[in-house]
Design a protein around this motif. Structure first.
Motif, short mmCIF file in Angstrom:
data_model
loop_
_atom_site.label_atom_id
_atom_site.label_comp_id
_atom_site.label_asym_id
_atom_site.label_seq_id
_atom_site.Cartn_x
_atom_site.Cartn_y
_atom_site.Cartn_z
N ARG A 1 48.26 39.70 34.36
CA ARG A 1 48.13 38.42 35.05
C ARG A 1 48.00 38.62 36.55
N ILE A 2 48.78 39.56 37.07
CA ILE A 2 48.67 39.87 38.50
C ILE A 2 47.27 40.35 38.82
N ALA A 3 46.72 41.23 37.97
CA ALA A 3 45.38 41.76 38.19
C ALA A 3 44.33 40.65 38.16
N VAL A 4 44.46 39.74 37.20
CA VAL A 4 43.50 38.63 37.10
C VAL A 4 43.57 37.73 38.32
N LEU A 5 44.78 37.41 38.77
CA LEU A 5 44.94 36.55 39.94
C LEU A 5 44.38 37.22 41.20
N VAL A 6 44.62 38.52 41.34
CA VAL A 6 44.08 39.25 42.49
C VAL A 6 42.56 39.26 42.43
N LEU A 7 42.00 39.49 41.24
CA LEU A 7 40.55 39.50 41.08
C LEU A 7 39.94 38.14 41.42
N LEU A 8 40.58 37.08 40.94
CA LEU A 8 40.09 35.73 41.26
C LEU A 8 40.14 35.46 42.76
N ALA A 9 41.22 35.91 43.41
CA ALA A 9 41.34 35.71 44.86
C ALA A 9 40.23 36.47 45.60
N VAL A 10 39.92 37.69 45.14
CA VAL A 10 38.85 38.48 45.78
C VAL A 10 37.50 37.81 45.59
N VAL A 11 37.24 37.34 44.36
CA VAL A 11 35.96 36.68 44.08
C VAL A 11 35.80 35.42 44.90
N GLY B 1 37.33 34.66 47.68
CA GLY B 1 37.21 35.03 49.09
C GLY B 1 35.81 35.50 49.42
N THR B 2 35.21 36.27 48.52
CA THR B 2 33.84 36.76 48.74
C THR B 2 32.84 35.61 48.76
N VAL B 3 33.01 34.67 47.82
CA VAL B 3 32.11 33.51 47.77
C VAL B 3 32.21 32.68 49.05
N LEU B 4 33.42 32.42 49.49
CA LEU B 4 33.62 31.63 50.71
C LEU B 4 33.07 32.36 51.94
N TRP B 5 33.23 33.67 51.94
CA TRP B 5 32.72 34.44 53.09
C TRP B 5 31.20 34.40 53.15
#
Length: 212
Positions: A187-197, A199-203
């Motif tokens: 779950r931690i890995a999924v949440l981190v991955l979602l945050a990265v994705v 963040g990348t989209v917003l950037w």
């Protein structure tokens, strides 16, 4: 759970109050959130009673019943409704109060969950033992084991690293408190991955707006 998970002890001790008998009940939590209740009866009072007791246990849902001359063990699988891996993705608390007086609860914090057992255990209340049983001082042992580390416990002693033991007397209620914490790395890995994705989209959107 179906009825009381102590039903397997109903009337069993009343059959053998004239002799020595040790009673043990052990709850084992598994990785998938299910539990097993293992009941062990041992003593000379079981002589000639094991077949009748085994029949009662089998009728109340126990399996893997093993009978000896002065020893009997039986296992009953338990499953608390709603305690699946997917429901833990939503924060919140699920709780079940057993007729014995214990409250089973699971509190989800998404990345970890707390499994707790609290209350005053009164085995005599659900086994319908006569009032004079308390005067017999029959030993009663209650154990709880889980594959996760315990945060807190009021157990009498600890066996190994994760088996908590309450040494008590049948017919006399006693407090039980134990909390286990289970982490979910996936779950931690999924949440981190979602945050990265995200963040990348917003950037990227931000860069496109600047260029425009």
């Amino acid at each position: 759970m179906r009825g009381s998970w102590w039903f397997g002890l109903l009337g069993l001790l009343a059959l053998s109050l004239s002799g020595c008998l040790e009673t043990e009940a052990k709850l084992t939590w598994h990785e998938d959130g299910s539990m097993d209740l293992t009941v062990r009866l041992e003593g000379d009072a079981l002589a000639g009673q094991t077949d009748a007791i085994a029949s009662q246990l089998r009728a109340s849902g126990f399996r893997d019943i093993r009978v000896g001359v002065e020893r009997l063990t039986a296992v009953q699988p338990l499953k608390l409704a709603g305690w699946d891996r997917w429901s833990g993705w939503l924060p919140g608390r699920l709780a079940y109060q057993d007729p014995s007086g214990l409250v089973f609860s699971r509190t989800s914090w998404v990345v970890f969950e707390d499994y707790a057992l609290d209350g005053e255990l009164d085995a005599a209340r659900v086994t319908e033992l006569p009032s004079f049983v308390q005067a017999l001082n029959l030993p009663f042992v209650f154990k709880v084991e889980a594959p996760w580390p315990a945060l807190a416990s009021n157990a009498t002693r600890v066996e190994g690293e994760r088996t908590y033991v309450w040494q008590a007397t049948l017919g006399r209620p006693f407090p039980v408190h134990v909390v286990y914490r289970r982490w979910y790395p996936e779950r931690i890995a999924v949440l981190v991955l979602l945050a990265v994705v995200m963040g990348t989209v917003l950037w990227r959107r931000s860069r496109r707006r600047r260029r425009a």
